[in-house]
Design an enzyme around this catalytic site. Structure first.
Site, mmCIF file in Angstrom:
data_model
loop_
_atom_site.group_PDB
_atom_site.id
_atom_site.type_symbol
_atom_site.label_atom_id
_atom_site.label_comp_id
_atom_site.label_asym_id
_atom_site.label_seq_id
_atom_site.Cartn_x
_atom_site.Cartn_y
_atom_site.Cartn_z
ATOM 1 C CD GLU A 168 -1.295 -2.292 2.072
ATOM 2 O OE1 GLU A 168 -0.115 -2.684 1.841
ATOM 3 O OE2 GLU A 168 -2.012 -2.812 2.931
ATOM 4 C CG ASP A 187 6.910 -7.370 5.045
ATOM 5 O OD1 ASP A 187 7.657 -6.432 4.736
ATOM 6 O OD2 ASP A 187 5.742 -7.465 4.646
HETATM 7 CA CA LIG Z 1 2.289 -5.085 2.507
HETATM 8 ZN ZN LIG Z 2 1.698 -2.788 5.560
#
Ligand SMILES: [Ca+2]
Ligand SMILES: [Zn+2]
Ligand SMILES: [Ca+2]
Ligand SMILES: [Zn+2]
Lengths: 166, 166
Positions: free
Chosen positions: B66, B158
């Site tokens: 995003e 992440d």
């Molecule tokens: Ca992502």
């Molecule tokens: Zn994110």
């Protein structure tokens, strides 16, 4: 050294970034990610990354002070973030995006320059257990008021406001 | 054309990004910001920016799908975001950072590929009035499961997890 003295020492790095941003004609907000600020001494406190808002310089809608500092710090293991403090000059709590980045990485502590003009996500951060410390820093406040007075439209763009409310 | 068909049409762009991410050895998550998806036709729906997670390719901790799409779209006036939909392949609601970016810019609608593996900030988004639409997309799911199985450590990095919980 007291915690507040360590925080002020760390804030100096964020202020340098903000001043550089102002010199570049950018939104004058800087931030820096430090490891081990709680150990009470600059000797044990390590700068991992510092950055400044890049909306104007790079046309970036996602590089605010904090995200720029995270980007400068690069990829880090999750357990490093958990011993960090994010220091930012902005005279308010972090915005939704930057608060979200702080929550994503589990950064437990945020130090801000002052708390005015833009409410930010202080309540969300506190509700999720993040310590939010307010340092009354005149330089932080002065940098922002000058920018907001001179560039109200770019400031509204940075905080996702149409300007109708202001 | 039904809204779900328009969303699926938009999702194809995000999937292209995710597939390119997978080809590059990156976290296979793509996203795209579209204007006017609610008008019910791809002709009136405009792609403003698309991107993919850049953790591995650029060593970036802040370019998720995003935020990469927002970055690709560049600087936009606040009232444009308010007519947008963010479409993302990730098989879960957006993380804290990406949810925060969506809230910062007042993007009113998020379409996600599926809703598994990682809880994200669906509740926060809904509480703040963002519509969250789940499209059951097999390709999105398959891209993620392959990556998580093959690279569990990078996936944990992440999402800011130490991996101890998994
Ligand atoms: Ca992502
Ligand atoms: Zn994110
Ligand atoms: Ca900022
Ligand atoms: Zn921010």
């Amino acid at each position: 050294m007291s915690q507040s003295e360590v925080d002020t020492y760390c804030m100096a790095t964020a202020i340098q970034e903000a001043v550089q941003g102002a010199d570049e004609g950018g939104v004058p907000i800087g931030a820096a990610l430090f490891l081990n600020t709680h150990l009470g001494s600059p000797d044990q406190t390590k700068l991992l990354g510092a950055g400044r808002n890049q909306r104007i310089q790079k046309g970036s809608p996602t590089l605010h002070g904090e995200t720029a500092a995270l980007e400068a710090a690069g990829r880090l293991p999750a357990n490093v973030y958990r011993k960090c403090t994010m220091v930012r000059t902005k005279i308010s709590p972090p915005c939704s995006m930057c608060s979200g980045a702080i929550l994503l990485y589990g950064i437990p502590r945020v130090v801000i320059g002052e708390n005015k003009n833009f409410v930010g996500e202080e309540e969300l951060l506190r509700a999720r257990g993040v310590e939010v410390v307010v340092l009354g820093d005149k330089k932080c406040e002065e940098l922002m008021s000058t920018f907001i007075n001179e560039h109200p439209e770019e400031w509204n763009e940075d905080i996702g406001e149409t300007g109708e409310k202001l």
